[in-house]
Scaffold this motif. Structure first.
Motif, PDB file in Angstrom:
ATOM      1  N   LEU A  91      11.521  -1.397 -10.058  1.00 33.48           N
ATOM      2  CA  LEU A  91      11.855  -0.407 -11.091  1.00 33.48           C
ATOM      3  C   LEU A  91      11.579   1.016 -10.605  1.00 33.48           C
ATOM      4  N   TRP A  92      10.599   1.181  -9.746  1.00 31.85           N
ATOM      5  CA  TRP A  92      10.404   2.494  -9.129  1.00 31.85           C
ATOM      6  C   TRP A  92      11.607   2.814  -8.235  1.00 31.85           C
ATOM      7  N   HIS A  93      12.012   1.851  -7.444  1.00 23.70           N
ATOM      8  CA  HIS A  93      13.158   2.038  -6.547  1.00 23.70           C
ATOM      9  C   HIS A  93      14.432   2.363  -7.335  1.00 23.70           C
ATOM     10  N   ALA A  94      14.566   1.798  -8.515  1.00 25.71           N
ATOM     11  CA  ALA A  94      15.736   2.044  -9.361  1.00 25.71           C
ATOM     12  C   ALA A  94      15.610   3.355 -10.135  1.00 25.71           C
ATOM     13  N   GLY A  95      14.482   4.059  -9.977  1.00 23.85           N
ATOM     14  CA  GLY A  95      14.286   5.320 -10.684  1.00 23.85           C
ATOM     15  C   GLY A  95      13.838   5.152 -12.122  1.00 23.85           C
ATOM     16  N   ARG A  96      13.322   3.971 -12.454  1.00 26.64           N
ATOM     17  CA  ARG A  96      12.921   3.690 -13.837  1.00 26.64           C
ATOM     18  C   ARG A  96      11.433   3.893 -14.078  1.00 26.64           C
ATOM     19  N   LEU A  97      10.643   3.910 -13.009  1.00 28.01           N
ATOM     20  CA  LEU A  97       9.204   4.154 -13.119  1.00 28.01           C
ATOM     21  C   LEU A  97       8.834   5.268 -12.147  1.00 28.01           C
ATOM     22  N   PRO A  98       7.862   6.091 -12.525  1.00 29.46           N
ATOM     23  CA  PRO A  98       7.449   7.166 -11.612  1.00 29.46           C
ATOM     24  C   PRO A  98       6.612   6.630 -10.453  1.00 29.46           C
ATOM     25  N   LEU A  99       6.567   7.391  -9.393  1.00 28.55           N
ATOM     26  CA  LEU A  99       5.817   7.026  -8.199  1.00 28.55           C
ATOM     27  C   LEU A  99       4.349   6.755  -8.520  1.00 28.55           C
ATOM     28  N   ILE A 100       3.770   7.513  -9.424  1.00 31.46           N
ATOM     29  CA  ILE A 100       2.359   7.330  -9.755  1.00 31.46           C
ATOM     30  C   ILE A 100       2.098   5.923 -10.303  1.00 31.46           C
ATOM     31  N   ALA A 101       3.054   5.351 -11.027  1.00 28.59           N
ATOM     32  CA  ALA A 101       2.902   3.983 -11.528  1.00 28.59           C
ATOM     33  C   ALA A 101       2.820   3.007 -10.366  1.00 28.59           C
ATOM     34  N   LEU A 102       3.674   3.207  -9.389  1.00 29.07           N
ATOM     35  CA  LEU A 102       3.681   2.354  -8.197  1.00 29.07           C
ATOM     36  C   LEU A 102       2.355   2.481  -7.448  1.00 29.07           C
ATOM     37  N   VAL A 103       1.906   3.699  -7.247  1.00 30.44           N
ATOM     38  CA  VAL A 103       0.666   3.941  -6.507  1.00 30.44           C
ATOM     39  C   VAL A 103      -0.524   3.305  -7.230  1.00 30.44           C
ATOM     40  N   ILE A 104      -0.599   3.472  -8.529  1.00 33.60           N
ATOM     41  CA  ILE A 104      -1.739   2.928  -9.293  1.00 33.60           C
ATOM     42  C   ILE A 104      -1.726   1.408  -9.272  1.00 33.60           C
ATOM     43  N   ILE A 105      -0.586   0.801  -9.566  1.00 31.69           N
ATOM     44  CA  ILE A 105      -0.504  -0.665  -9.611  1.00 31.69           C
ATOM     45  C   ILE A 105      -0.811  -1.267  -8.241  1.00 31.69           C
ATOM     46  N   LEU A 106      -0.140  -0.770  -7.210  1.00 33.77           N
ATOM     47  CA  LEU A 106      -0.375  -1.327  -5.880  1.00 33.77           C
ATOM     48  C   LEU A 106      -1.786  -1.033  -5.385  1.00 33.77           C
ATOM     49  N   GLY A 107      -2.297   0.157  -5.674  1.00 32.95           N
ATOM     50  CA  GLY A 107      -3.662   0.492  -5.291  1.00 32.95           C
ATOM     51  C   GLY A 107      -4.674  -0.424  -5.958  1.00 32.95           C
ATOM     52  N   ARG A 108      -4.493  -0.636  -7.232  1.00 35.03           N
ATOM     53  CA  ARG A 108      -5.399  -1.531  -7.969  1.00 35.03           C
ATOM     54  C   ARG A 108      -5.366  -2.926  -7.370  1.00 35.03           C
ATOM     55  N   ASP A 109      -4.168  -3.437  -7.108  1.00 33.88           N
ATOM     56  CA  ASP A 109      -4.046  -4.799  -6.607  1.00 33.88           C
ATOM     57  C   ASP A 109      -4.559  -4.939  -5.176  1.00 33.88           C
ATOM     58  N   LEU A 110      -4.383  -3.918  -4.368  1.00 32.31           N
ATOM     59  CA  LEU A 110      -4.948  -3.956  -3.012  1.00 32.31           C
ATOM     60  C   LEU A 110      -6.471  -3.931  -3.058  1.00 32.31           C
ATOM     61  N   LEU A 111      -7.033  -3.146  -3.979  1.00 31.39           N
ATOM     62  CA  LEU A 111      -8.489  -3.142  -4.140  1.00 31.39           C
ATOM     63  C   LEU A 111      -8.991  -4.503  -4.603  1.00 31.39           C
ATOM     64  N   LEU A 112      -8.263  -5.118  -5.527  1.00 28.47           N
ATOM     65  CA  LEU A 112      -8.650  -6.447  -6.003  1.00 28.47           C
ATOM     66  C   LEU A 112      -8.625  -7.460  -4.868  1.00 28.47           C
ATOM     67  N   LEU A 113      -7.555  -7.441  -4.089  1.00 29.20           N
ATOM     68  CA  LEU A 113      -7.451  -8.383  -2.971  1.00 29.20           C
ATOM     69  C   LEU A 113      -8.530  -8.128  -1.928  1.00 29.20           C
ATOM     70  N   GLY A 114      -8.746  -6.866  -1.613  1.00 25.96           N
ATOM     71  CA  GLY A 114      -9.753  -6.531  -0.615  1.00 25.96           C
ATOM     72  C   GLY A 114     -11.159  -6.846  -1.078  1.00 25.96           C
ATOM     73  N   GLY A 115     -11.438  -6.549  -2.329  1.00 28.40           N
ATOM     74  CA  GLY A 115     -12.778  -6.780  -2.852  1.00 28.40           C
ATOM     75  C   GLY A 115     -13.056  -8.229  -3.209  1.00 28.40           C
ATOM     76  N   TYR A 116     -12.007  -8.990  -3.457  1.00 26.81           N
ATOM     77  CA  TYR A 116     -12.160 -10.374  -3.893  1.00 26.81           C
ATOM     78  C   TYR A 116     -12.956 -11.206  -2.894  1.00 26.81           C
ATOM     79  N   LYS A 117     -12.528 -11.198  -1.655  1.00 18.38           N
ATOM     80  CA  LYS A 117     -13.205 -11.998  -0.630  1.00 18.38           C
ATOM     81  C   LYS A 117     -14.650 -11.540  -0.459  1.00 18.38           C
TER      82      LYS A 117
END
Length: 184
Positions: free
Chosen positions: A90-116
């Motif tokens: 949806l970011w690629h389609a211009g439907r969500l702003p870049l900040i949404a992408l950065v926050i979601i992916l950042g959060r999930d990368l932190l979760l994956l990194g911190g999980y182990k």
């Protein structure tokens, strides 16, 4: 059917729903990529089914007391992959702003990194109600974005509310994990 056979049968249903949700991801991606700038009824239906199975598999596992290690790991991973796919597309389609992408992916990368890191130190992730509500609102908001035409803002209110709850849940997880890790 014996009680033991019924329990084994029941134990397979939540995990099968999680696996089904994972299998829906490439179907969803294909539908969105073929869509009109992120507007896709079929994609929204697939996304909605994924959101419904997310709620159903956990509810069944808890109700039937058949929670499994696979479900504990695969269920949140399936959610992250489905939601992350939607946000990226949806970011690629211009439907969500870049900040949404950065926050979601950042959060999930932190979760994956911190999980182990925290799992090795004895932390046990238990889903909290704020996290569940956040995931529901993220699923709803993204489905509404998929169902609405470009330039429609009201679905984003659901998305941003879900993201705020998901971030709050993440902070609560982090605080609890830190407390467990420091206590060891």
């Amino acid at each position: 059917m014996t009680e033991q056979a019924l329990r084994r049968w029941r134990a397979q249903i939540p995990n099968s729903l999680t696996a089904f949700r994972i299998l829906l991801i490439p179907v969803f991606i294909t539908l969105v990529l073929r869509s009109d700038r992120g507007w896709t009824v079929a994609g929204a239906i697939i996304f909605g089914v994924a959101g419904a199975t997310d709620q159903l598999d956990g509810w069944l596992a808890r109700r039937w007391q058949v929670e499994s290690r696979f479900g504990q790991l695969a269920d949140p991973l399936a959610d992250r992959l489905m939601i992350d796919s939607a946000v990226i597309l949806l970011w690629h389609a211009g439907r969500l702003p870049l900040i949404a992408l950065v926050i979601i992916l950042g959060r999930d990368l932190l979760l994956l990194g911190g999980y182990k890191f925290v799992m090795e130190r004895g932390y046990d992730f238990k889903v909290n109600q704020i996290g569940k509500a956040g995931t529901w609102l993220l699923y709803a908001g993204l489905a509404f974005v998929l169902l609405s035409k470009h330039g429609t803002d009201w679905p984003l209110y659901f998305f941003w509310s879900g993201l705020a709850l998901a971030l709050t849940a993440g902070l609560l997880y982090a605080a609890r994990a830190l407390k467990v890790v420091l206590a060891r």
